[in-house]
Write a protein that holds these residues in place. Sequence first.
Motif, short mmCIF file in Angstrom:
data_model
loop_
_atom_site.label_atom_id
_atom_site.label_comp_id
_atom_site.label_asym_id
_atom_site.label_seq_id
_atom_site.Cartn_x
_atom_site.Cartn_y
_atom_site.Cartn_z
N GLU A 136 -6.56 -1.69 9.92
CA GLU A 136 -7.24 -2.97 9.80
C GLU A 136 -8.74 -2.76 9.57
OE1 GLU A 136 -5.79 -5.65 9.33
OE2 GLU A 136 -3.76 -5.12 9.95
N ASN A 137 -9.34 -1.74 10.22
CA ASN A 137 -10.76 -1.45 9.98
C ASN A 137 -10.98 -1.04 8.53
OD1 ASN A 137 -11.47 -2.01 12.61
ND2 ASN A 137 -11.39 0.11 13.28
N PHE A 138 -10.06 -0.25 8.00
CA PHE A 138 -10.13 0.19 6.62
C PHE A 138 -10.06 -1.01 5.67
CE2 PHE A 138 -7.69 1.52 2.79
CZ PHE A 138 -8.62 2.39 2.24
N LEU A 139 -9.15 -1.93 5.95
CA LEU A 139 -9.00 -3.11 5.11
C LEU A 139 -10.23 -4.00 5.20
CD1 LEU A 139 -5.27 -3.98 5.91
CD2 LEU A 139 -6.16 -2.88 3.86
N GLN A 140 -10.85 -4.06 6.39
CA GLN A 140 -12.04 -4.87 6.56
C GLN A 140 -13.19 -4.33 5.72
OE1 GLN A 140 -12.28 -7.78 8.28
NE2 GLN A 140 -14.32 -7.94 7.39
N LYS A 141 -13.31 -3.01 5.65
CA LYS A 141 -14.37 -2.40 4.84
C LYS A 141 -14.17 -2.73 3.37
CE LYS A 141 -15.31 1.52 7.92
NZ LYS A 141 -15.25 2.99 8.06
N ILE A 142 -12.90 -2.75 2.93
CA ILE A 142 -12.63 -3.08 1.53
C ILE A 142 -13.05 -4.51 1.23
CG2 ILE A 142 -10.78 -3.44 -0.15
CD1 ILE A 142 -9.31 -1.12 1.08
N GLU A 143 -12.81 -5.41 2.19
CA GLU A 143 -13.16 -6.82 1.99
C GLU A 143 -14.66 -7.00 1.78
OE1 GLU A 143 -11.25 -9.48 1.60
OE2 GLU A 143 -9.51 -8.14 1.66
N LEU A 165 0.84 -1.19 0.00
CA LEU A 165 0.00 0.00 0.00
C LEU A 165 0.87 1.24 0.00
CD1 LEU A 165 -2.66 -1.04 2.68
CD2 LEU A 165 -2.90 -1.13 0.20
N THR A 166 0.36 2.33 -0.54
CA THR A 166 1.06 3.61 -0.53
C THR A 166 0.28 4.60 0.33
OG1 THR A 166 -0.12 4.54 -2.44
CG2 THR A 166 1.81 3.15 -2.90
N ASN A 167 0.90 5.74 0.60
CA ASN A 167 0.21 6.80 1.37
C ASN A 167 -1.07 7.23 0.67
OD1 ASN A 167 2.32 6.65 3.10
ND2 ASN A 167 3.10 8.71 2.76
N ALA A 168 -1.05 7.26 -0.68
CA ALA A 168 -2.24 7.68 -1.42
C ALA A 168 -3.40 6.72 -1.19
CB ALA A 168 -1.91 7.75 -2.92
N ASP A 169 -3.11 5.44 -0.97
CA ASP A 169 -4.17 4.47 -0.73
C ASP A 169 -4.89 4.72 0.58
OD1 ASP A 169 -3.54 3.06 -3.09
OD2 ASP A 169 -1.95 1.97 -2.06
N LEU A 170 -4.19 5.35 1.54
CA LEU A 170 -4.76 5.56 2.86
C LEU A 170 -5.18 7.01 3.08
CD1 LEU A 170 -3.34 2.81 3.18
CD2 LEU A 170 -2.76 3.46 5.49
N ALA A 171 -5.19 7.81 2.02
CA ALA A 171 -5.45 9.24 2.17
C ALA A 171 -6.82 9.54 2.76
CB ALA A 171 -5.29 9.94 0.82
N GLY A 172 -7.77 8.62 2.60
CA GLY A 172 -9.12 8.89 3.09
C GLY A 172 -9.35 8.49 4.53
N ILE A 173 -8.33 7.97 5.21
CA ILE A 173 -8.50 7.54 6.60
C ILE A 173 -8.27 8.70 7.55
CG2 ILE A 173 -7.66 6.00 8.41
CD1 ILE A 173 -6.82 4.04 6.31
N MET A 174 -9.22 8.93 8.46
CA MET A 174 -9.01 9.89 9.54
C MET A 174 -8.57 9.10 10.76
SD MET A 174 -8.87 12.91 10.71
CE MET A 174 -9.70 13.93 9.50
N GLY A 175 -7.32 9.28 11.15
CA GLY A 175 -6.77 8.50 12.24
C GLY A 175 -7.45 8.78 13.57
N SER A 176 -7.53 7.75 14.42
CA SER A 176 -8.13 7.91 15.75
C SER A 176 -7.08 8.06 16.84
CB SER A 176 -9.02 6.69 16.06
OG SER A 176 -8.23 5.51 16.10
N GLY A 177 -5.81 8.01 16.49
CA GLY A 177 -4.75 8.13 17.48
C GLY A 177 -4.48 9.57 17.86
N ALA A 178 -3.47 9.75 18.68
CA ALA A 178 -3.11 11.11 19.14
C ALA A 178 -2.80 11.99 17.95
CB ALA A 178 -1.89 11.03 20.07
N GLY A 179 -3.44 13.16 17.92
CA GLY A 179 -3.21 14.11 16.83
C GLY A 179 -3.60 13.55 15.47
N ASN A 180 -4.66 12.70 15.44
CA ASN A 180 -5.14 12.09 14.19
C ASN A 180 -4.15 11.10 13.59
OD1 ASN A 180 -7.46 13.63 14.38
ND2 ASN A 180 -6.71 15.24 13.02
N ARG A 181 -3.25 10.59 14.41
CA ARG A 181 -2.32 9.58 13.94
C ARG A 181 -3.09 8.32 13.56
NH1 ARG A 181 3.19 8.49 14.64
NH2 ARG A 181 3.42 10.33 15.95
#
Length: 381
Positions: A154-161, A131-147
Motif C-alpha cells: 500500500e505504501n508503494f501504491l501511495q507513492k505511485i499516486e 499487478l505482476t511480480n515484475a511490478d513489485l520487483a523494486g520493493i524491499m519488504g519490511s516483514g520477516a526475512g524481507n517478506r
Amino acid sequence: MKLRNDQEIIDVETNKAVMGVTTPCKGKIAQITVQLKETYPVGAVLGYVEASEADAARFAKQEPPPLQREVAEEIPARADQEVTPARQKKIAARGGDGDGARTGGLPVPAAAKGATFMSPRVRARMAELQLTNADLAGIMGSGAGNRVTIKDLENFLQKIENQTAHEASAIRAGVADAMRRSWTRPLSTIGSSVNLEPVLQDRQSRDPKPGPGLYAVRALALALAETPGAAAKLIGNRVVQSNSIDVGIAVEAEDGIMVPVIRAADKTSLADLTAKYKDLVDLGRQRRISPDMQAGGVATVSNFGTFGMEWGTPIPLPDQTLLLGLGAGKKVPSWDEEKHAFVPRTEAQITLSFDHRSIDGGVAGRLLKRVIELLETPKKL
C-alpha cells in the motif's frame, strides 16, 4: 556435537528452493529422524535438539506480541512452535510460499532480496490491481526475512499516486503481456554482419523499391522453406511443424509495436511484399491491424536499423520461435582481393533470436548464414 544459536544444521529442498534449517538455541543434536534424499510432508519432525531448561522455556506456547500478530496474519495456517518433553526441541520441516527456518516464532526464508516472498493476502491485492511480480520487483519488504507485507504494498501504491501517471494504452499493455510471456522461455541470440551493397544496388532496378527489411523478410522465408525444421515449435513434448512459412513484420504504431503476418512469405515476390507492407504500415498507423492479421506466424523480422541502431537482441513473440533483427547500414573498409586495397562498402549487423528449446545454436547459425547468403545475392530473391 555442540551447536551455536541459529546455526545451520540441515538443508531442506522444496519445489521452489533449498533452505537451511537453523537451530533455535544452543545445545546439541539429540537425534535426526529423517533420511537423506527422502520426501516428507510439511510439518514432519526432522530431529531433536537437546537444550537447557531456560532455552526450552523460551519456546513455550505464548501469545505473540502485536507486531508478530500483524505479520502472522499474512501467513495463514502458521503453527506455533512446540516444546517436547525431556528438554528436546522439535525441528519441524516447513513448506509453502517462502517459508524457511524459524526465527522468533515466524517463518523466515533462508535468503531474500526485494519482493521475493509475498503472502496470499498481498497476492490477492496484486490480482485485484492486475499487478505482476515484475511490478513489485523494486520493493524491499519490511516483514520477516524481507517478506513484502500488505503495508509495504500500500505504501508503494501511495507513492505511485503522488507521481505523474496515466493508464497504459491497450496496445502498450498487450506488448507488455506478450514480452512477459516470451521471457518465460530460454531465449538466445546470435549475430553476424552482412554486406548490403548488393541489396542497395538491386533495389535501384525495382519499382516499387523494397526496403532492406523486406529483403530480409524474403530471405528469411526462403531460408526457412529450405530448412523447415527451424520453423518448428516445441509444445509440451511435441515438435509442431508449420504448414506455411508465415513471417511477421514489426510495424511501429502509436505507443507500441504491431506485428502483421505475411502468409506464405516464401511464395510472395518482393514486389508483392512491398505493396502489402505499404498497406500494413498505413493500417498500423491507424491501429486497424486486426488480431487475425497478427496471428499464426513462425518468425518475425524487425528492422531496428531504421532507428539508427546497429545492434539489438529483439525478443520473439510468445507463439513464435524466431526473430531476425537488421541493424543500420554503415560504411566500413573492406579488403578487395582484385584491387589489393581496402574499399568502402555498406555493412549491417544482423541478429537471430530464437527459442532454445526448439532449435539449437547449430541450426540457428546455419539458418542465419543462409539468410546472409541470400541477402548478398538478391537476384535469388
